[in-house]
Design an enzyme around this catalytic site. Structure first.
Site, PDB file in Angstrom:
ATOM      1  N   ARG A  40     -16.476  13.589   2.220  1.00  0.00           N
ATOM      2  CA  ARG A  40     -15.601  13.769   1.059  1.00  0.00           C
ATOM      3  C   ARG A  40     -16.364  13.297  -0.180  1.00  0.00           C
ATOM      4  O   ARG A  40     -16.527  12.114  -0.410  1.00  0.00           O
ATOM      5  CB  ARG A  40     -14.314  12.950   1.240  1.00  0.00           C
ATOM      6  N   HIS A  91      -9.982  10.580  -2.742  1.00  0.00           N
ATOM      7  CA  HIS A  91      -8.989  10.968  -1.737  1.00  0.00           C
ATOM      8  C   HIS A  91      -7.920  11.848  -2.376  1.00  0.00           C
ATOM      9  O   HIS A  91      -7.443  12.807  -1.770  1.00  0.00           O
ATOM     10  CB  HIS A  91      -8.353   9.717  -1.132  1.00  0.00           C
ATOM     11  N   TYR A 145     -14.442   1.421  -3.929  1.00  0.00           N
ATOM     12  CA  TYR A 145     -14.845   1.112  -2.553  1.00  0.00           C
ATOM     13  C   TYR A 145     -16.191   1.709  -2.144  1.00  0.00           C
ATOM     14  O   TYR A 145     -16.650   1.477  -1.030  1.00  0.00           O
ATOM     15  CB  TYR A 145     -13.762   1.548  -1.559  1.00  0.00           C
TER      16      TYR A 145
END
Length: 345
Positions: A244, A248, A257
């Protein structure tokens, strides 16, 4: 990992033709352009939210390309725009969900063979197994294809679905897009053993662990899985390893993160560029073809955006009219309160 035995699959067998590879590229360009544009739509206030799929185009287009829409049925999550586009779903109707105009999409699931968009994590797998078992009971040869991610694989629903499908030999293909992240948690911190496909052995299900960024490999694997399930041999698990490349969702900040360096290192080769280089190397496409594919993708995105902006609000009464076949006193009371507060009647 490849524990799927060969199955005589007739027309499904054989390498992709030059025309098919060009079509796959055009589909991936259309998906890429619409996906990145949808993020801009959210920033512009056209839609309130969107779940990007940048970097997962090969996994989605390749698997969706293997579906036979005359008999199979697909059960998506909220991130399978590329699958929907590959299957020929009306994209204005599909994108209506991201505008919060309608839950699950305005498209017709029975005609498109794409079930309503599922926002419940791992919720689609149970629906897929139920439909697939129905095919067995009715003596039909349709196959269910259901999607979920590495994060969703930790849900109990997935265990129940795989166990039931294996016991009943339900014709269902479990397609996992392992994109490296369960929102902000890396796969190695939430998938014991590091592989979802490895879990299939515990249910007696054959599995394929594939390069999800190679669209040709995805088409081949999905066709093999469909042939296996259609022949009455039960379910198959496919784990497509991809990445990805974006957030998200449009409300997520991946910078909290992972670093940009980590993102670049983990992403690897862009699946779209990978296919482009193959087409050039094989001499089956040139720069004129690539330019034409991009121009078509831009024109398509303009039409979809115009259609999405023209969508009006759904009647508020649908919140109550379409809940139960027979209404309840509590629901009637809620509907009456809503009408009084919103319509002053």
């Amino acid at each position: 990992m490849d524990t799927l035995l060969p199955v005589a699959s007739g027309a499904d067998a054989g390498a992709l033709t030059a025309d098919e590879l060009r079509e796959l590229y055009s589909l991936m360009v259309a998906v890429r352009h619409l996906d990145t544009s949808a993020i801009a739509w959210q920033r512009q206030g056209i839609i309130p939210g969107y779940a990007p799929e940048l970097g997962q185009e090969a996994a989605q287009v390749g698997s969706g390309y293997a579906v036979d829409t005359t008999r199979d049925f697909v059960f998506p999550t909220y991130r399978e725009m590329g699958v929907a586009r590959t299957m020929g779903v009306d994209m204005v109707a599909y994108m209506s969900t991201h505008k919060a105009t309608w839950h699950g999409g305005l498209y017709n699931p029975m005609e498109s063979r794409l079930a309503p968009i599922q926002a419940v994590v791992a919720g689609s797998v149970l629906h897929a197994v139920g439909w697939a078992h129905g095919q067995t009971l009715d003596g039909k040869d349709g196959v269910a294809l259901t999607y979920f991610g590495d994060g969703a694989s930790s849900q109990g629903d997935v265990h129940e679905a795989m166990n039931f499908a294996a016991v009943m030999k339900a014709p269902v293909v479990f397609f996992i897009q392992n994109n490296g992240w369960a929102i902000s948690v890396p796969t190695e911190r939430q998938v014991a053993g590091g592989s979802v496909a490895a879990r299939a052995a515990g249910y007696g299900i054959p599995a394929l662990h594939i390069d999800g960024d190679d669209v040709a490999a995805v088409v081949e694997a999905t066709r093999r899985a469909f042939a296996h399930a259609r022949a009455g041999n039960g379910p198959v698990v496919i784990e497509a390893m991809t990445y990805r490349r974006g957030p998200h969702s449009t409300s997520d900040d991946p910078g909290r993160y992972r670093s940009l360096d980590e993102e670049r290192d983990g992403a690897g080769i862009d699946p779209l560029e990978r296919l482009r280089q193959r087409l050039l190397a094989d001499g089956i496409a040139d720069e004129a073809f690539f330019a034409e594919a991009l121009a078509a993708a831009k024109a398509e995105e303009e039409q979809i955006r115009t259609g999405v902006q023209a969508l009006g609000s759904r009647p508020g009464t649908e919140m109550f009219d379409l809940v139960f076949q027979e209404t309840t006193p509590a629901l009637q009371a809620q509907a009456a309160n809503w009408r009084e507060e919103s319509e002053h009647v």
